[in-house]
Motif scaffolding. Structure first.
Motif, PDB file in Angstrom:
ATOM      1  N   LEU A  36     -31.525  18.585  -2.476  1.00  0.00           N
ATOM      2  CA  LEU A  36     -30.184  18.932  -2.887  1.00  0.00           C
ATOM      3  C   LEU A  36     -29.130  18.563  -1.951  1.00  0.00           C
ATOM      4  O   LEU A  36     -29.502  18.499  -0.638  1.00  0.00           O
ATOM      5  N   SER A  37     -28.259  17.910  -2.550  1.00  0.00           N
ATOM      6  CA  SER A  37     -27.034  17.245  -1.437  1.00  0.00           C
ATOM      7  C   SER A  37     -26.106  18.172  -1.292  1.00  0.00           C
ATOM      8  O   SER A  37     -25.665  19.020  -1.961  1.00  0.00           O
ATOM      9  N   GLU A  38     -25.654  18.433  -0.024  1.00  0.00           N
ATOM     10  CA  GLU A  38     -24.397  19.070   0.201  1.00  0.00           C
ATOM     11  C   GLU A  38     -23.127  18.792  -0.467  1.00  0.00           C
ATOM     12  O   GLU A  38     -22.360  19.627  -0.900  1.00  0.00           O
ATOM     13  N   ASP A  39     -23.100  17.597  -1.192  1.00  0.00           N
ATOM     14  CA  ASP A  39     -21.853  17.079  -1.706  1.00  0.00           C
ATOM     15  C   ASP A  39     -22.177  17.294  -3.309  1.00  0.00           C
ATOM     16  O   ASP A  39     -21.053  17.044  -4.092  1.00  0.00           O
ATOM     17  N   ASP A  40     -23.330  17.693  -3.664  1.00  0.00           N
ATOM     18  CA  ASP A  40     -23.487  18.231  -5.108  1.00  0.00           C
ATOM     19  C   ASP A  40     -22.518  19.261  -5.565  1.00  0.00           C
ATOM     20  O   ASP A  40     -22.138  19.935  -4.704  1.00  0.00           O
ATOM     21  N   PRO A  41     -21.913  19.095  -6.806  1.00  0.00           N
ATOM     22  CA  PRO A  41     -20.851  19.892  -7.179  1.00  0.00           C
ATOM     23  C   PRO A  41     -21.130  21.514  -6.984  1.00  0.00           C
ATOM     24  O   PRO A  41     -20.581  22.481  -6.647  1.00  0.00           O
ATOM     25  N   GLN A  42     -22.299  21.853  -7.561  1.00  0.00           N
ATOM     26  CA  GLN A  42     -22.938  23.151  -7.690  1.00  0.00           C
ATOM     27  C   GLN A  42     -23.270  23.446  -6.230  1.00  0.00           C
ATOM     28  O   GLN A  42     -22.827  24.682  -5.675  1.00  0.00           O
ATOM     29  N   ALA A  43     -23.798  22.778  -5.321  1.00  0.00           N
ATOM     30  CA  ALA A  43     -23.796  23.115  -3.947  1.00  0.00           C
ATOM     31  C   ALA A  43     -22.638  23.275  -3.097  1.00  0.00           C
ATOM     32  O   ALA A  43     -22.250  24.232  -2.229  1.00  0.00           O
ATOM     33  N   ARG A  44     -21.472  22.540  -3.316  1.00  0.00           N
ATOM     34  CA  ARG A  44     -20.058  22.931  -2.857  1.00  0.00           C
ATOM     35  C   ARG A  44     -19.555  24.140  -3.226  1.00  0.00           C
ATOM     36  O   ARG A  44     -19.189  24.746  -2.534  1.00  0.00           O
ATOM     37  N   ALA A  45     -19.952  24.461  -4.649  1.00  0.00           N
ATOM     38  CA  ALA A  45     -19.360  25.809  -5.123  1.00  0.00           C
ATOM     39  C   ALA A  45     -19.835  26.944  -4.637  1.00  0.00           C
ATOM     40  O   ALA A  45     -19.161  28.044  -4.361  1.00  0.00           O
TER      41      ALA A  45
END
Length: 104
Positions: A36-45
């Motif tokens: 998972l990337s920290e920039d992924d929209p779900q990760a950011r949410a």
């Protein structure tokens, strides 16, 4: 009696046809492979960070990591493992997100 047997067979067939497409949803945590990337929209949410010690969030408490979260579905995964909050992705064992739930 024969109609009843036909109905049972038909029901089993339909149940099987419904179960086959749903199988990947059941086994998704085991098939996680991409980090998972920290920039992924779900990760950011969910305020996900690879390193929990760098988290600045009001819900974070020292000691909380993905590895001791109930959503981390492979407690034996040393560095990266599957998480129910991010299906199909691996999260850092030392990471954190706002979906953190204490392991029972």
């Amino acid at each position: 009696m024969r109609d009843r047997d036909t109905n049972l067979t038909r029901r089993r067939l339909l149940a099987g046809l419904v179960a086959v497409p749903a199988a990947p949803l059941v086994f998704m945590p085991a098939m996680a492979s991409e980090r998972l990337s920290e920039d992924d929209p779900q990760a950011r949410a969910l305020n996900y960070r690879h390193d929990a010690s760098a988290v600045e969030h009001p819900d974070y408490r020292e000691g909380q990591t993905c590895a001791n979260c109930q959503l981390y579905t492979d407690a034996d995964a040393a560095e990266w493992g599957p998480c129910a909050a991010f299906p199909g992705r691996l999260v850092a064992a030392g990471g954190w997100c706002s979906a953190w739930v204490p392991r029972a």
